[in-house]
Design a protein around this motif. Sequence first.
Motif, PDB file in Angstrom:
ATOM      1  N   VAL A 110       2.383   7.438   6.159  1.00 54.52           N
ATOM      2  CA  VAL A 110       3.063   6.224   5.811  1.00 54.52           C
ATOM      3  C   VAL A 110       3.604   5.772   6.981  1.00 54.52           C
ATOM      4  O   VAL A 110       3.737   4.514   7.336  1.00 54.52           O
ATOM      5  CB  VAL A 110       3.618   6.170   4.331  1.00 54.52           C
ATOM      6  CG1 VAL A 110       4.686   4.907   4.350  1.00 54.52           C
ATOM      7  CG2 VAL A 110       2.627   6.337   3.423  1.00 54.52           C
ATOM      8  N   ALA A 111       4.431   6.615   7.451  1.00 53.91           N
ATOM      9  CA  ALA A 111       5.440   6.211   8.629  1.00 53.91           C
ATOM     10  C   ALA A 111       4.693   5.975   9.754  1.00 53.91           C
ATOM     11  O   ALA A 111       5.114   4.983  10.492  1.00 53.91           O
ATOM     12  CB  ALA A 111       6.502   7.347   8.994  1.00 53.91           C
ATOM     13  N   LEU A 112       3.820   6.627   9.938  1.00 54.28           N
ATOM     14  CA  LEU A 112       2.798   6.168  11.297  1.00 54.28           C
ATOM     15  C   LEU A 112       2.061   5.263  11.152  1.00 54.28           C
ATOM     16  O   LEU A 112       2.128   4.231  12.106  1.00 54.28           O
ATOM     17  CB  LEU A 112       1.771   7.334  11.545  1.00 54.28           C
ATOM     18  CG  LEU A 112       0.600   7.142  12.730  1.00 54.28           C
ATOM     19  CD1 LEU A 112       1.364   7.120  13.865  1.00 54.28           C
ATOM     20  CD2 LEU A 112      -0.205   8.152  12.378  1.00 54.28           C
ATOM     21  N   VAL A 113       1.601   4.661   9.870  1.00 54.61           N
ATOM     22  CA  VAL A 113       1.123   3.502   9.966  1.00 54.61           C
ATOM     23  C   VAL A 113       2.011   2.241  10.011  1.00 54.61           C
ATOM     24  O   VAL A 113       1.703   1.379  10.579  1.00 54.61           O
ATOM     25  CB  VAL A 113       0.004   3.410   8.749  1.00 54.61           C
ATOM     26  CG1 VAL A 113      -0.469   1.946   8.325  1.00 54.61           C
ATOM     27  CG2 VAL A 113      -0.726   4.220   8.618  1.00 54.61           C
ATOM     28  N   VAL A 123       0.757  -1.280   0.011  1.00 53.18           N
ATOM     29  CA  VAL A 123      -0.035   0.322   0.013  1.00 53.18           C
ATOM     30  C   VAL A 123       0.745   1.222   0.006  1.00 53.18           C
ATOM     31  O   VAL A 123       0.524   2.179  -0.819  1.00 53.18           O
ATOM     32  CB  VAL A 123      -0.862  -0.048   1.372  1.00 53.18           C
ATOM     33  CG1 VAL A 123      -1.471   1.291   1.461  1.00 53.18           C
ATOM     34  CG2 VAL A 123      -2.055  -1.125   0.890  1.00 53.18           C
ATOM     35  N   ALA A 124       1.827   1.128   0.872  1.00 48.13           N
ATOM     36  CA  ALA A 124       2.814   2.490   0.931  1.00 48.13           C
ATOM     37  C   ALA A 124       3.391   2.562  -0.526  1.00 48.13           C
ATOM     38  O   ALA A 124       3.797   3.655  -0.874  1.00 48.13           O
ATOM     39  CB  ALA A 124       3.834   2.345   1.821  1.00 48.13           C
ATOM     40  N   THR A 125       3.932   1.683  -1.009  1.00 53.72           N
ATOM     41  CA  THR A 125       4.408   1.621  -2.563  1.00 53.72           C
ATOM     42  C   THR A 125       3.520   2.157  -3.595  1.00 53.72           C
ATOM     43  O   THR A 125       3.870   3.182  -4.184  1.00 53.72           O
ATOM     44  CB  THR A 125       5.105   0.420  -2.892  1.00 53.72           C
ATOM     45  OG1 THR A 125       5.981  -0.277  -1.993  1.00 53.72           O
ATOM     46  CG2 THR A 125       5.578   0.434  -4.261  1.00 53.72           C
ATOM     47  N   LEU A 126       2.212   1.916  -3.499  1.00 54.27           N
ATOM     48  CA  LEU A 126       1.024   2.409  -4.245  1.00 54.27           C
ATOM     49  C   LEU A 126       0.924   3.642  -4.135  1.00 54.27           C
ATOM     50  O   LEU A 126       0.791   4.723  -5.071  1.00 54.27           O
ATOM     51  CB  LEU A 126      -0.004   1.540  -4.268  1.00 54.27           C
ATOM     52  CG  LEU A 126       0.068   0.067  -4.593  1.00 54.27           C
ATOM     53  CD1 LEU A 126      -1.347  -0.614  -4.499  1.00 54.27           C
ATOM     54  CD2 LEU A 126       0.240  -0.028  -6.159  1.00 54.27           C
TER      55      LEU A 126
END
Length: 121
Positions: free
Chosen positions: A56-59, A31-34
């Motif tokens: 992104v970092a938090l998740v 998901v982060a990459t997308l």
Amino acid sequence: MKRLIKSMGYAINGLRLFFTKEQNGQLQALVATLVIVAGFALHLNRYEWIIILACVALVLALEMMNSVVEKLLDHLHPQRHENVKWIKDVAAGAVLWAATISALIGAIIFIPKFFALLHKG
């Protein structure tokens, strides 16, 4: 300096373990990459990047901590216990909460850019 390098090695190994052994880590990485690819495609500005990368970092960080909590509790208390269940559920809830709010933030940033791109073409 040797201690710092050794500590970095442990941390890098932790990242490797998380992203190769944890199914949720692999899903979150996808998901982060997308999201990052979409950010480049939709030309996010500096402030939008800061917000997206913070989400992104938090998740990812919360997902890592959730994995740690689950593994630790499974090791210390392998039998079912209501308090262990509560702790694991709340830790998982923290990830869900951060992911949901991050998705809303992503929608606020990405949807107008997507529609602007559609109207351009």
